[in-house]
Design an enzyme around this catalytic site. Sequence first.
Site, mmCIF file in Angstrom:
data_model
loop_
_atom_site.group_PDB
_atom_site.id
_atom_site.type_symbol
_atom_site.label_atom_id
_atom_site.label_comp_id
_atom_site.label_asym_id
_atom_site.label_seq_id
_atom_site.Cartn_x
_atom_site.Cartn_y
_atom_site.Cartn_z
ATOM 1 N N GLU A 190 -4.443 -10.579 -4.254
ATOM 2 C CA GLU A 190 -4.997 -10.575 -3.150
ATOM 3 C C GLU A 190 -5.997 -11.648 -2.573
ATOM 4 O O GLU A 190 -6.785 -11.583 -2.027
ATOM 5 C CB GLU A 190 -5.038 -9.483 -1.985
ATOM 6 C CG GLU A 190 -3.878 -8.977 -1.714
ATOM 7 C CD GLU A 190 -3.418 -7.613 -0.567
ATOM 8 O OE1 GLU A 190 -5.079 -7.357 -0.428
ATOM 9 O OE2 GLU A 190 -2.744 -7.001 -0.891
ATOM 10 N N ASN A 212 -11.768 -6.154 -2.277
ATOM 11 C CA ASN A 212 -10.492 -5.927 -1.499
ATOM 12 C C ASN A 212 -10.237 -4.751 -1.716
ATOM 13 O O ASN A 212 -11.481 -3.996 -1.902
ATOM 14 C CB ASN A 212 -9.309 -6.555 -2.578
ATOM 15 C CG ASN A 212 -7.441 -6.369 -2.857
ATOM 16 O OD1 ASN A 212 -7.340 -5.353 -2.361
ATOM 17 N ND2 ASN A 212 -7.522 -6.868 -1.330
ATOM 18 N N HIS A 432 8.915 1.881 7.316
ATOM 19 C CA HIS A 432 7.296 1.854 7.000
ATOM 20 C C HIS A 432 6.188 2.869 6.127
ATOM 21 O O HIS A 432 6.874 4.051 6.585
ATOM 22 C CB HIS A 432 5.699 1.446 8.271
ATOM 23 C CG HIS A 432 5.048 0.804 7.096
ATOM 24 N ND1 HIS A 432 3.300 1.234 7.458
ATOM 25 C CD2 HIS A 432 4.762 -0.202 6.154
ATOM 26 C CE1 HIS A 432 2.789 0.936 6.854
ATOM 27 N NE2 HIS A 432 3.351 -0.051 5.657
ATOM 28 N N HIS A 433 6.972 3.026 4.881
ATOM 29 C CA HIS A 433 5.707 3.384 3.943
ATOM 30 C C HIS A 433 4.685 3.627 3.247
ATOM 31 O O HIS A 433 4.789 2.148 1.831
ATOM 32 C CB HIS A 433 6.632 3.820 2.788
ATOM 33 C CG HIS A 433 8.190 5.210 3.377
ATOM 34 N ND1 HIS A 433 9.445 5.330 1.846
ATOM 35 C CD2 HIS A 433 8.435 5.915 4.523
ATOM 36 C CE1 HIS A 433 9.776 5.921 2.682
ATOM 37 N NE2 HIS A 433 9.969 6.058 3.758
ATOM 38 N N HIS A 502 4.493 -3.676 -0.939
ATOM 39 C CA HIS A 502 3.464 -4.278 -0.338
ATOM 40 C C HIS A 502 2.161 -3.885 -1.676
ATOM 41 O O HIS A 502 3.180 -2.552 -1.926
ATOM 42 C CB HIS A 502 2.744 -4.735 0.321
ATOM 43 C CG HIS A 502 3.301 -5.435 1.622
ATOM 44 N ND1 HIS A 502 2.426 -5.817 2.434
ATOM 45 C CD2 HIS A 502 4.440 -5.708 1.446
ATOM 46 C CE1 HIS A 502 3.020 -6.410 3.134
ATOM 47 N NE2 HIS A 502 4.116 -6.276 2.881
ATOM 48 N N GLU A 503 0.987 -4.912 -2.535
ATOM 49 C CA GLU A 503 0.434 -4.580 -3.363
ATOM 50 C C GLU A 503 0.936 -3.470 -4.291
ATOM 51 O O GLU A 503 0.677 -3.468 -5.106
ATOM 52 C CB GLU A 503 -0.299 -3.229 -2.958
ATOM 53 C CG GLU A 503 -1.966 -3.944 -1.355
ATOM 54 C CD GLU A 503 -0.882 -3.408 0.254
ATOM 55 O OE1 GLU A 503 0.121 -1.899 0.293
ATOM 56 O OE2 GLU A 503 -1.240 -4.349 1.075
ATOM 57 N N GLU A 521 4.602 -8.404 -2.018
ATOM 58 C CA GLU A 521 3.545 -8.995 -1.035
ATOM 59 C C GLU A 521 2.780 -9.948 -2.628
ATOM 60 O O GLU A 521 3.156 -11.188 -3.162
ATOM 61 C CB GLU A 521 2.974 -8.485 -0.413
ATOM 62 C CG GLU A 521 1.437 -8.929 -0.155
ATOM 63 C CD GLU A 521 0.632 -8.220 0.602
ATOM 64 O OE1 GLU A 521 0.238 -7.428 -0.015
ATOM 65 O OE2 GLU A 521 -0.427 -8.268 2.091
ATOM 66 N N GLU A 527 -2.149 -11.419 7.006
ATOM 67 C CA GLU A 527 -3.130 -10.788 7.145
ATOM 68 C C GLU A 527 -4.417 -11.383 7.155
ATOM 69 O O GLU A 527 -5.081 -11.064 7.480
ATOM 70 C CB GLU A 527 -2.594 -9.102 6.372
ATOM 71 C CG GLU A 527 -2.389 -9.711 5.192
ATOM 72 C CD GLU A 527 -2.399 -7.995 3.997
ATOM 73 O OE1 GLU A 527 -2.470 -7.242 5.222
ATOM 74 O OE2 GLU A 527 -2.689 -7.990 3.285
#
Length: 723
Positions: A190, A212, A432-433, A502-503, A521, A527
């Site tokens: 990111e 981060n 969403h988890h 994500h991540e 992502e 974001e």
Amino acid sequence: MMMKNILHIVIFLVVAHSADGQALVSPSGQLKAHFALTDNGEPTYRLEFKGREVIKPSKLGLELTGNTQKVEFSAEGEQNNRQEVHSLYDQFKVVDLQRSAFDETWQPVWGETKDIRSHYNELALTLEQNHTARRLVIRFRLFDDGLGFRYEFPEQRNLTYLVINEEKTEFAMAGDHTAFWIPGDYDTQEYDYTESRLSEIRGLMQQAITPNASQTPFSPTGVQTALMLKTDDGLYINIHEAALINYACMHLNLDDTAFVFQSWLTPDANGTKGNLQTPATSPWRTIMVSDDARDILASNITLNLNEPSKIADPSWIKPTKYVGVWWEMITGKSEWSYTYELPSVHLGITDYGRVKPHGRHGATTDNVKRYIDFAAEHGFDGVLVEGWNVGWEDWFGNAKDYVFDFVTPYPDFDLTGIRDYAERKGVKMIMHHETSASVRNYERHLDTAYRFMKEHGYDAVKSGYVGDIIPRGEYHYSQWINNHYLYAVEKAAEYRIMVNAHEAVRPTGLSRTWPNLIATESARGTEYQAFGGSKANHVTVLPFTRLIGGPMDFTPGIFEMDISKLNPNNTSHVNATLANQLALYVTMYSPLQMAADLPEHYERFRDAFQFIKEVALDWDDSKYLEAEPGQYVTIARKGKDSGNWFVGNVSGEDGHISRIDFSFLDPGKTYTATVYADAVDAHYKTNPQAYIIRKIEVTSDSALEQKAAPGGGYAISIVEQTP
Ligand code: NOJ
Ligand code: CA
């Protein structure tokens, strides 16, 4: 049997006499790769594009470590001499080589084009190490737009278990090229991209490492892939990997005196870089090259080096356009958590029924219904809701193992009421988890969580891995956790669930094999526009870097650029014009697209919002009209099973003047093009919401000159006129 032996001898003789190595030419002849062994038996390769040097002679191989199975020498007199040999990079001879050609066209479940051609020439060399008799295969596939190669470790008596200390693949550059790079890091991608000479990376590294929630940079000259490079004489080179399975994610470390990159794998918690059992293969290492930047965007090498889909009936996998209770939390307008009364939570013990809500919870039943209404009114497929489940009061930063159970809603989120409401309105809820990087906890709950989803009508999940990984000491991109990400995707496929992680590790084309991995992502997404902002040209780099591996859940569509209007304590400014945000639906290819802003902002700009409503998600064809990394990207795409085309342009700091023609349209037809463009005085900083919408008639003979503002762009929807 006899025949086979004779054949082997013949090959051996041929190979033994080819001291100059082996050449491999791409189908059209414009790429040439060359393999050779050094005097010390070290494998090397080099690559040329139209006679120009792309990769100078570069070494190949791996270094093993401690726990590697001891080899039993086979040479006479050394039978009982068991000893560890860590080098798997020298003392080789070639004992076999196979050549083949491949040309196939296949259809992805979803994609940028309906058909994808995979056309290459292959050379597979079997090497045997003189003093250990261990065998290693290096397989090269040379396409017209690049090279892929990988290591294969066949099953054999002298090599069963390998522990990798480091992969020693080199990519020797022919000069001090310009690179678009982010810091090499075991935990995050990111970052904003830095454009610099290779020789400048070391001096710029410190400032490139922005904060981060979890980050582990490893070297002052370490960078990540996909790495985009440009030479002074106009060659575009891209280095990445394909089919990252049961292996650590590859970074690159630069020797900045010789301009040689070497692979640098992400370690496991114990410091080693991977455990393999033969037969095994490494991921493919890829080098795309062209003298036209558009070819890098058009390349399908990454997908072509992945295995075909393992999902026999993919009818449940659906490109999805969604809205969500999300941007309001990201900007700080509302919160994921429910109460301030609990400094920490113990799931199963904490009684949320007894605490006072802070009143800023985003995922309330009423608010969610508002988003469902909005989605239904404007034809969106889904609604994502974050912060619906208990545990967000102390969700990351504490190395806490048991953070979420993925099934217990907050008291103000009426799970079944919302489920029924969404169903009545024809809208799909998206789960969403957030795992808070507690991988162990997620795996414990995975079956229960997926089953719970299906029971409540959820077909897609956004998962997330914020913070340092648990088990403690593991990193986000090691072999160990890469296996977890794939496990979660494979298990989801059993439940017919689509995954947007994500991540997680950046993609390497695995969505060909597992098309239920509809996006990840793994880069700096929208974001960050609410966390202080991203560089205005970020979106002109991402198609050349992050998107090489697969689609990104970038979450575009921000119309209100002044974040203090949502949250007076957040002074972030979104570094983009409104027209630029529309174009992203075309330039940032993904079958999963969010309209990320708040419904009330879309209500304010209903005419511009029309483009987001109309734009297709899945494509029969894509044309890469203009491209220069860091400056501009212009793409035209034809919607699947519709004659409609959509064009998007995003531009960097300097803006851009496009000169495009519409020769991609069907000849003889007349279309209405609606152009959503920056106004003349638009600018991402000072005047981001200034746009003009105009309608023009176009045919395949039409041409257009269109200006994009700094940090701007334009979007065009093109619909055939009915006679
Ligand atoms: C980071 C993700 O990228 C973001 O989209 C999400 O809202 C937060 N984690 C919370 O899960
Ligand atoms: Ca993120």
